[in-house]
Motif scaffolding. Structure first.
Motif, PDB file in Angstrom:
ATOM      1  N   SER A 294      -4.071   3.949  -6.413  1.00 50.14           N
ATOM      2  CA  SER A 294      -4.555   3.507  -5.027  1.00 50.14           C
ATOM      3  C   SER A 294      -6.124   3.471  -5.061  1.00 50.14           C
ATOM      4  O   SER A 294      -6.806   2.547  -4.214  1.00 50.14           O
ATOM      5  CB  SER A 294      -4.120   4.512  -3.781  1.00 50.14           C
ATOM      6  OG  SER A 294      -4.798   5.684  -4.045  1.00 50.14           O
ATOM      7  N   LYS A 295      -6.628   4.335  -5.709  1.00 51.18           N
ATOM      8  CA  LYS A 295      -8.230   4.224  -5.824  1.00 51.18           C
ATOM      9  C   LYS A 295      -8.893   2.964  -6.263  1.00 51.18           C
ATOM     10  O   LYS A 295     -10.050   2.593  -5.587  1.00 51.18           O
ATOM     11  CB  LYS A 295      -8.727   5.490  -6.410  1.00 51.18           C
ATOM     12  CG  LYS A 295      -8.634   6.876  -6.091  1.00 51.18           C
ATOM     13  CD  LYS A 295      -9.150   7.889  -6.941  1.00 51.18           C
ATOM     14  CE  LYS A 295      -8.696   9.377  -6.388  1.00 51.18           C
ATOM     15  NZ  LYS A 295      -9.368  10.254  -7.278  1.00 51.18           N
TER      16      LYS A 295
ATOM     17  N   ASN B  94      -3.010   8.117  -3.980  1.00 52.40           N
ATOM     18  CA  ASN B  94      -2.089   8.447  -2.797  1.00 52.40           C
ATOM     19  C   ASN B  94      -1.361   9.377  -3.013  1.00 52.40           C
ATOM     20  O   ASN B  94      -0.979  10.074  -2.296  1.00 52.40           O
ATOM     21  CB  ASN B  94      -1.554   7.008  -2.500  1.00 52.40           C
ATOM     22  CG  ASN B  94      -2.526   6.173  -1.523  1.00 52.40           C
ATOM     23  OD1 ASN B  94      -3.579   6.649  -1.100  1.00 52.40           O
ATOM     24  ND2 ASN B  94      -2.047   4.951  -1.108  1.00 52.40           N
TER      25      ASN B  94
ATOM     26  N   LYS C  44      -2.300  13.182  -1.823  1.00 58.84           N
ATOM     27  CA  LYS C  44      -2.010  13.313  -0.442  1.00 58.84           C
ATOM     28  C   LYS C  44      -0.810  13.432   0.052  1.00 58.84           C
ATOM     29  O   LYS C  44      -0.422  14.346   0.803  1.00 58.84           O
ATOM     30  CB  LYS C  44      -2.636  11.894   0.462  1.00 58.84           C
ATOM     31  CG  LYS C  44      -4.094  11.636   0.259  1.00 58.84           C
ATOM     32  CD  LYS C  44      -4.425  10.299   0.837  1.00 58.84           C
ATOM     33  CE  LYS C  44      -5.860  10.002   0.541  1.00 58.84           C
ATOM     34  NZ  LYS C  44      -6.174   8.391   1.409  1.00 58.84           N
ATOM     35  N   LEU C  45       0.266  12.679  -0.821  1.00 59.11           N
ATOM     36  CA  LEU C  45       1.737  12.838  -0.453  1.00 59.11           C
ATOM     37  C   LEU C  45       2.261  14.188  -0.701  1.00 59.11           C
ATOM     38  O   LEU C  45       3.209  14.561  -0.390  1.00 59.11           O
ATOM     39  CB  LEU C  45       2.616  11.706  -1.118  1.00 59.11           C
ATOM     40  CG  LEU C  45       3.836  11.381  -0.755  1.00 59.11           C
ATOM     41  CD1 LEU C  45       3.546  11.124   0.849  1.00 59.11           C
ATOM     42  CD2 LEU C  45       4.389  10.111  -1.319  1.00 59.11           C
TER      43      LEU C  45
ATOM     44  N   LEU D  18       2.648   4.804  -0.368  1.00 55.60           N
ATOM     45  CA  LEU D  18       2.052   6.038  -0.074  1.00 55.60           C
ATOM     46  C   LEU D  18       1.747   6.963  -1.245  1.00 55.60           C
ATOM     47  O   LEU D  18       1.049   8.171  -1.301  1.00 55.60           O
ATOM     48  CB  LEU D  18       3.073   6.930   0.872  1.00 55.60           C
ATOM     49  CG  LEU D  18       3.012   6.238   2.310  1.00 55.60           C
ATOM     50  CD1 LEU D  18       3.869   7.128   3.210  1.00 55.60           C
ATOM     51  CD2 LEU D  18       1.603   6.266   3.089  1.00 55.60           C
ATOM     52  N   HIS D  19       2.479   6.639  -2.237  1.00 53.37           N
ATOM     53  CA  HIS D  19       2.473   7.645  -3.550  1.00 53.37           C
ATOM     54  C   HIS D  19       1.850   7.155  -4.679  1.00 53.37           C
ATOM     55  O   HIS D  19       1.571   7.375  -5.834  1.00 53.37           O
ATOM     56  CB  HIS D  19       4.013   7.927  -3.970  1.00 53.37           C
ATOM     57  CG  HIS D  19       4.603   6.535  -4.497  1.00 53.37           C
ATOM     58  ND1 HIS D  19       5.143   5.535  -3.655  1.00 53.37           N
ATOM     59  CD2 HIS D  19       4.831   6.094  -5.586  1.00 53.37           C
ATOM     60  CE1 HIS D  19       5.662   4.604  -4.146  1.00 53.37           C
ATOM     61  NE2 HIS D  19       5.567   4.663  -5.321  1.00 53.37           N
ATOM     62  N   CYS D  20       1.154   5.832  -4.430  1.00 57.02           N
ATOM     63  CA  CYS D  20       0.558   5.207  -5.581  1.00 57.02           C
ATOM     64  C   CYS D  20      -0.537   5.920  -6.261  1.00 57.02           C
ATOM     65  O   CYS D  20      -1.820   6.091  -5.744  1.00 57.02           O
ATOM     66  CB  CYS D  20       0.024   3.625  -5.116  1.00 57.02           C
ATOM     67  SG  CYS D  20      -0.917   2.822  -6.441  1.00 57.02           S
TER      68      CYS D  20
ATOM     69  N   LYS E   5       1.064  -1.100  -0.023  1.00 60.26           N
ATOM     70  CA  LYS E   5      -0.044  -0.042   0.108  1.00 60.26           C
ATOM     71  C   LYS E   5       0.939   1.315   0.028  1.00 60.26           C
ATOM     72  O   LYS E   5       0.822   1.650   1.072  1.00 60.26           O
ATOM     73  CB  LYS E   5      -0.934   0.026   1.114  1.00 60.26           C
ATOM     74  CG  LYS E   5      -2.083  -0.996   1.005  1.00 60.26           C
ATOM     75  CD  LYS E   5      -2.912  -1.189   2.250  1.00 60.26           C
ATOM     76  CE  LYS E   5      -4.013  -2.359   2.419  1.00 60.26           C
ATOM     77  NZ  LYS E   5      -4.890  -2.013   3.583  1.00 60.26           N
TER      78      LYS E   5
END
Length: 362
Positions: free
Chosen positions: A22-23, A193, A196-197, A17-19, A15
């Motif tokens: 991710s959704k 993600n 967010k990052l 953090l930068h993917c 998982k």
């Protein structure tokens, strides 16, 4: 050269953090795919290159059979992997299937930083598996069982890694010491993600590229792929003569020379559709749902968006010498999110290039 980027699965064991995906990602789960159906779908586009990604491709237990079939059809096949599931048995299967290249995703050679981004324990598994892969690869190559392939470390540039010269140099040293001749540095995609990052701090792409150039200048044997505007790479080549950099984005090839295929065997112009929580009419009109067939007119309305962008370019873009070798804005972001074209970075690069040329003349 026509390329398909194929998300073979949306299951993933990490998982990150930068993917950007991710959704749509799902928890880790082994699977198999229908090889015949997948190959037939890929052949509708008849690409020269197939890049298998995900999710984590190595969760697909018969991925080697897909590579073998595509290789028989004279396709060049590459995979991207986080390497944590790359057992020696899988390494042998991939290599003997006829793989053209492999991209190992790793964010830092600092264990704590890498694991903060990718998850606890991911660093040690990935590094050990990469080292094992290189041993198997060298042995198979020496015995002429396989041909030479592309082996590349792929690093996403985020506010959490690569923030010191020493850290970047360690990546070049690791590559050199393990006979890895290719590195790919990817600027953060602010989606999933990654969005967010981005709140951890705004990256100065020119500054980061300058650091890469200053270090890469000392490692001319390493090819560095930096997928970005041509003007940035021209600046780096002018300033750092021994920096073996390539990968400039000359224009947007999505929907024409680049096609995205998802795990449900649906075509779209590019993976950027995963940036949106809800698909609107523009996106839905550019999805070829299985079992519909792909044709050259499948993405007609998407390609028309590119013409809209050209018509709305700022005056400075229209007279710029890079206007035909530049991706000013993503067509979807332009139409759906009303994203504006920001030329501030280009103006800064033009200024820097001019200074370098003037200094050379003096």
């Amino acid at each position: 050269m026509k390329t398909i980027f194929y998300d073979i699965t949306l299951n993933c064991n990490l998982k990150c953090l930068h993917c950007y995906n991710s959704k749509v990602l799902l928890p880790a789960k082994d699977s198999i795919i229908n090889i015949e159906k997948t190959v037939n779908k890929i052949l509708e586009v008849n690409p020269d290159i197939v890049v298998i990604q995900g999710g984590e491709p190595l969760l697909v237990q018969n991925i080697d059979l897909l590579i073998k079939e595509l290789k028989l059809l004279k396709k060049r096949v590459y995979i991207t992997t986080n390497a944590t599931l790359l057992s020696q048995e899988k390494a042998i299967k991939l290599l003997t299937a006829g793989l053209s290249g492999i991209f190992f995703s790793i964010e830092s050679l600092n264990k704590e930083k890498n694991d903060k981004i990718r998850g606890n324990g991911s660093y040690e598994k990935a590094i050990q598996n990469i080292l094992n892969f290189m041993q198997i690869y060298k042995l198979a190559l020496s015995k002429q069982i396989i041909n030479d392939i592309l082996i590349c470390l792929s690093i996403t540039i985020t506010p959490l890694n690569l923030n010191t010269k020493k850290e970047i140099q360690n990546i070049f040293e690791f590559a050199t010491n393990n006979s890895i001749n290719d590195l790919a540095f990817i600027f953060l995609i602010e989606s999933g993600n990654g969005k967010k990052l981005a709140t951890f701090g705004k990256m100065d792409n020119i500054k980061v590229a300058d650091i890469l150039g200053s270090i890469g200048n000392n490692y001319p044997h390493i090819r560095v792929r930096l997928a970005y505007k041509k003007i940035l790479l021209d600046y780096l080549k002018l300033k750092y003569k021994n920096f073996n950099v390539w990968g400039e984005k000359k224009n947007c090839v999505a929907g024409s020379d680049l096609i995205y295929l998802n795990n449900n065997l649906e075509f779209s112009p590019c993976v950027c559709i995963n940036n949106f929580d809800l698909y609107n009419e523009i996106i839905n009109n550019n999805i070829v749902k299985f079992p519909q067939k792909y044709s050259n007119d499948s993405f007609k309305s998407f390609l028309e968006l590119k013409n809209e962008i050209k018509d709305s370019l700022p005056k400075l873009c229209k007279v710029c010498s890079y206007r035909d070798n530049c991706i000013q804005v993503c067509p979807y972001n332009f139409k759906i999110l009303n994203e504006k074209i920001d030329i501030s970075e280009c103006l800064e690069l033009k200024k820097l290039i001019s200074m370098l040329k003037n200094n050379k003349e003096e």
